[in-house]
Design an enzyme around this catalytic site. Sequence first.
Site, short mmCIF file in Angstrom:
data_model
loop_
_atom_site.label_atom_id
_atom_site.label_comp_id
_atom_site.label_asym_id
_atom_site.label_seq_id
_atom_site.Cartn_x
_atom_site.Cartn_y
_atom_site.Cartn_z
CD1 TRP A 103 15.83 -4.40 24.04
CD2 TRP A 103 14.40 -4.85 22.39
NE1 TRP A 103 16.48 -5.17 23.11
CE2 TRP A 103 15.63 -5.47 22.09
CE3 TRP A 103 13.35 -4.99 21.48
CZ2 TRP A 103 15.83 -6.23 20.93
CZ3 TRP A 103 13.54 -5.75 20.33
CH2 TRP A 103 14.77 -6.35 20.06
CG ASP A 171 10.51 -6.70 27.57
OD1 ASP A 171 10.91 -7.84 27.86
OD2 ASP A 171 10.82 -6.11 26.51
CE LYS A 195 17.37 -11.00 23.37
NZ LYS A 195 16.44 -9.90 23.46
#
Length: 358
Positions: A103, A171, A195
């Site tokens: 990511w 993030d 998530k």
Amino acid sequence: MTHRIYNFTAGPCTLPLAVLESARAELLDFQGCGMSVLEISHRSKRFEAVHEETLALAQELLAAPADFQPLLLAGGAHQQFDMIPLNLLADGGSAAYINSGIWAEKALKEAERVGDAREIWTGRDSGFTTLPDALPPLPADCCYLYLTSNETISGVQYRDYPTAAVPLVIDASSDYYTRAIPWERCAIVYGGVQKNLAPAGLALVFVRRDLIKDHPRVPKFLTYAAHAAANSLYNTPPTWQIYMLNKVLHWIKDSGGIAHFEAESINKSGLLYDYIDCSNYYQSDVPPACRSRTNVTFRTPSPELDTRFWQEAERQGFAGLKGHKLLGGIRASLYNAMPKSGVEALIDYMQTFAAKNA
Ligand SMILES: *Cc1c(COP(=O)(O)O)cnc(C)c1O
């Protein structure tokens, strides 16, 4: 009774049953208005109340100070990979990225398209199973430092964020609302909501207000300023996601808030890692100091047995245990809506599987 299995999927994730039931009960007739929340205007009083309350609850539960503005933005986390450099590198300068996994790397690649983004550390050689011990030096003219709180795919997580002399951008997609945020060290904290918080497609972004500026050369929709000025109603927002986020935030609050879920997260992941470490069968590639509490990755003695593990698990009512396609192995995602009983049932299954396939 509704048939529900234990869903360990990394995202979109399991949602609290109480939230799904409440949404179902309201689906055809929202608050007695004779229409579904899916059918009403985002400018209606009813939706505006949901929207306002969601922003306020989001801020309250994470204890975000008033100098951070919460924004609800379409495009999930990926759009933030672009909005962050577009807004923070608009006047030149450089950006520092800690490449802790898939990511972080995606975010870095996007920033490289916008400006002078530098990878200041990478965990690639370790298969993204480690994190930096100390903060590497930052480049000259550095406008921000970027890191990923929890790497969802390889399963590494910062226990604590570094203190940086430049704005710190985080993030937090896959550990959002599972832990407290040290706001005094942060400038932007964001996450895709799927998530841990809501259905996919929305990002919840906290931006420190001094960083919200118009940038005449950046498309207006991609500036924080446009959305901040319109209180996240600049365009028609993803109303269903916001409505569901509202319900999940209420559920978090009623369950005891972030402190409760942080303790649960430590407890649930601790049970699973303890079992893995004690077994002679399963193995975690991640050293204890950077193991993720929300995405536990592990292996059996062979890739063939890994496949058998998650295939048999599916037949027994455990969904989503297959590791990410890039890394293989097994991954159990333990978000807020996964009860401790789910982890205990998984450990039972792991014991039986190990005994049968030794
Ligand atoms: C899933 C995930 C993303 C991507 O989210 P999208 O909403 O699909 O853009 C980004 N960062 C992390 C840490 C993730 O887990």
